[in-house]
Write an enzyme that holds these catalytic residues in place. Structure first.
Site, short mmCIF file in Angstrom:
data_model
loop_
_atom_site.label_atom_id
_atom_site.label_comp_id
_atom_site.label_asym_id
_atom_site.label_seq_id
_atom_site.Cartn_x
_atom_site.Cartn_y
_atom_site.Cartn_z
N LYS A 84 -11.20 -1.26 6.88
CA LYS A 84 -10.11 -1.10 7.67
C LYS A 84 -10.39 -0.44 9.11
O LYS A 84 -11.09 0.55 9.39
CB LYS A 84 -9.15 0.08 7.25
CG LYS A 84 -7.86 0.49 7.76
CD LYS A 84 -7.04 1.41 6.85
CE LYS A 84 -6.69 2.61 7.64
NZ LYS A 84 -5.91 3.49 6.96
N GLU A 107 1.08 -1.17 -0.15
CA GLU A 107 0.04 -0.09 -0.10
C GLU A 107 0.83 1.09 0.01
O GLU A 107 1.54 1.58 1.04
CB GLU A 107 -0.99 0.00 1.15
CG GLU A 107 -1.85 1.27 1.53
CD GLU A 107 -2.71 0.95 2.77
OE1 GLU A 107 -2.87 2.50 3.14
OE2 GLU A 107 -2.85 0.23 3.14
#
Length: 206
Positions: free
Chosen positions: A129, A38
Site C-alpha cells: 500500500k 476493508e
C-alpha cells in the site's frame, strides 16, 4: 484470491461511525461494484462488522472482506479470527506479516519509500500500500517500477474520481478509496455510496 483482489481493483476503506454505519457503507459500495471491503479498526466493533459481512456474502466469491488500520499483532489476530482475508496497515510490520503468513492471510503494509517497499516485498507481502497516496502521487509508481517492475503497488489516500484513471495508467494494481465513498451519506443517504462507487468504476473503465 490475489488475482481476484487485483481484478476487483477497488478497495473500499470503511471507517464507520458505528457498526450499522459500516455495514451499510459496505453493502452499498458492493452494490456499486466495489468488492474488496476493508473495515478499519477505527470503526466501533470492527471485528463484528467483518464477521457479519463475511457471513452475509459467503456465497459471493467476488466479495473479499478484510481489515484496515491493523496496528498490532493482537489486532491482526482479532481480524483473522473474525474471518478477514487480508490485513492492511499504515506501516510495515514484519511481525504482522509473519502472523498473516501463518494463517494464509494477505498483509498489505503502508510504505512511502523504496527501502520500505523492498523490505515489505522481501518479507513476503504481495501488495504494498502506498501511503499517503496523495503526497506520493501517480508518478511515484512509475519511478518505483523503473528499478522494481514486478512489485504490486496500491495507493491509498488521495485517490479521487478525477485522478483514479491516472493511478491505473501509472501502474497501480489496485486503489484504496476512503472518505470519498461516504462523503454524501449525511446529505443523500447510503444510496449515494452506490452512486459514488459506480462513478469510480466507470472512471477506470473509460
Amino acid at each position: 484470491m490475489l488475482k481476484q483482489l487485483k481484478e476487483n481493483y477497488f478497495f473500499a476503506v470503511i471507517r464507520g461511525k458505528d457498526e450499522n454505519d459500516a455495514l451499510e457503507i459496505a453493502r452499498h459500495a458492493i452494490l456499486g461494484g466495489i468488492k474488496n471491503i476493508e473495515i478499519t479498526f477505527s470503526t466501533p466493533n470492527a471485528a463484528q462488522v467483518i464477521a457479519e459481512l463475511v457471513q452475509e456474502f459467503s456465497d459471493d466469491l467476488s466479495v473479499i472482506v478484510g481489515a484496515g488500520t491493523v496496528m498490532t499483532t493482537d489486532l491482526a489476530q482479532t481480524a483473522i479470527d473474525a474471518g478477514a482475508k487480508f490485513l492492511v496497515s499504515p506501516h510495515f510490520s514484519e511481525a504482522i506479516q509473519d502472523l498473516a503468513a501463518q494463517h494464509d492471510v494477505f498483509y498489505f503494509p503502508g510504505c512511502a519509500t523504496a527501502t520500505e517497499i523492498v523490505s515489505a516485498q522481501t518479507a513476503g507481502c504481495q501488495i504494498i500500500k502506498l501511503f499517503p497516496g496523495g503526497v506520493l502521487g501517480p508518478n511515484f509508481i512509475k519511478d518505483i517500477h523503473g528499478p522494481i517492475p514486478e512489485v504490486n503497488l496500491m495507493p491509498s489516500g488521495g485517490v479521487s474520481v478525477a485522478n483514479v484513471a491516472d493511478w491505473k495508467k501509472a501502474g497501480a494494481c489496485a486503489v484504496g478509496i476512503g472518505s470519498a465513498l461516504a462523503s454524501k451519506v449525511a446529505e443523500l443517504g447510503y444510496e449515494s455510496v452506490t452512486e459514488i462507487a459506480r462513478s469510480f468504476v466507470e472512471a477506470v473503465e473509460e
